[in-house]
Design an enzyme around this catalytic site. Sequence first.
Site, PDB file in Angstrom:
ATOM      1  N   HIS A   1      -5.176 -17.580   4.960  1.00 21.90           N
ATOM      2  CA  HIS A   1      -5.370 -18.045   3.586  1.00 21.90           C
ATOM      3  C   HIS A   1      -5.533 -19.569   3.517  1.00 21.90           C
ATOM      4  O   HIS A   1      -4.539 -20.290   3.370  1.00 21.90           O
ATOM      5  CB  HIS A   1      -4.163 -17.653   2.728  1.00 21.90           C
ATOM      6  CG  HIS A   1      -4.059 -16.204   2.432  1.00 21.90           C
ATOM      7  ND1 HIS A   1      -4.547 -15.644   1.273  1.00 21.90           N
ATOM      8  CD2 HIS A   1      -3.521 -15.185   3.141  1.00 21.90           C
ATOM      9  CE1 HIS A   1      -4.306 -14.332   1.277  1.00 21.90           C
ATOM     10  NE2 HIS A   1      -3.682 -14.031   2.402  1.00 21.90           N
TER      11      HIS A   1
ATOM     12  N   CYS B   1      -8.634 -12.553   3.305  1.00 24.65           N
ATOM     13  CA  CYS B   1      -7.689 -11.450   3.413  1.00 24.65           C
ATOM     14  C   CYS B   1      -8.290 -10.174   2.804  1.00 24.65           C
ATOM     15  O   CYS B   1      -9.219  -9.611   3.345  1.00 24.65           O
ATOM     16  CB  CYS B   1      -6.357 -11.840   2.772  1.00 24.65           C
ATOM     17  SG  CYS B   1      -4.961 -10.840   3.322  1.00 24.65           S
TER      18      CYS B   1
ATOM     19  N   GLU C   1      -6.567 -21.270   1.059  1.00 19.68           N
ATOM     20  CA  GLU C   1      -6.178 -21.734  -0.273  1.00 19.68           C
ATOM     21  C   GLU C   1      -4.673 -21.970  -0.381  1.00 19.68           C
ATOM     22  O   GLU C   1      -4.202 -22.617  -1.321  1.00 19.68           O
ATOM     23  CB  GLU C   1      -6.648 -20.750  -1.348  1.00 19.68           C
ATOM     24  CG  GLU C   1      -5.816 -19.489  -1.519  1.00 19.68           C
ATOM     25  CD  GLU C   1      -6.045 -18.439  -0.440  1.00 19.68           C
ATOM     26  OE1 GLU C   1      -5.419 -17.364  -0.517  1.00 19.68           O
ATOM     27  OE2 GLU C   1      -6.862 -18.673   0.462  1.00 19.68           O
TER      28      GLU C   1
END
Length: 228
Positions: free
Chosen positions: A195, A86, A197
């Site tokens: 994302h 991002c 994560e």
Amino acid sequence: MKFAVIVFPGSNCDVDMYHAIKDELGEEVDYVWHDTESLDQYDGILLPGGFSYGDYLRSGAIARFSNVMDAVKKAASQGKPVLGVCNGFQILLEAGLLPGAMRRNENLKFICKTVNLKVANNETMFTNAYGKDEVIAIPVAHGEGNYYCDEHTLQNLIENNQILFQYAGDNPNGSLQDIAGITNETGNVLGMMPHPERAVSDLLGSADGLKLFQSIVKQWREQNVVTS
């Protein structure tokens, strides 16, 4: 394997990234402040999402001048895996570590939802745990994720298999060729808007992102096998 999570003023996904590495992947990880001048002790470098320096001027435009970015460039030149997610992707673009630029989302609105991605190239240090053309569910959260580059750059990306992830079905931001993630020519620097994560456990709605981090560790271990 030891990871560095780079923290800029305004980073807000650094904790998510730290959790993914420490608690879900089970590897070593440190927070590293933006004024750090050496990353020699780390095997992998992670640039998290957020709003570095408030996203003044352009997203990532100020962060690229942080002291740590010289160390990030050095790590990249040494072949170490560098992942920017991002805002981290935007910083890598601004720093010239990846080609192209990021524009405002096509609808000019901030987007926060889970999207489907196609793994366009699964023969890299970031994607070797995925299947070719595997479709995975990963969240996005951005206002400037509309990737753009000129025709020559796009052709190079295609010919060199540098496009790792593409939006499957719904393109949330209008990015060129549905691009969601690209690497540099040598394949060790990855920038992606979604994302991973935030998709490392079924409790979060998807564990599809964990394979990306597992891919990095798998490649690193294969390259660092100690024979007796």
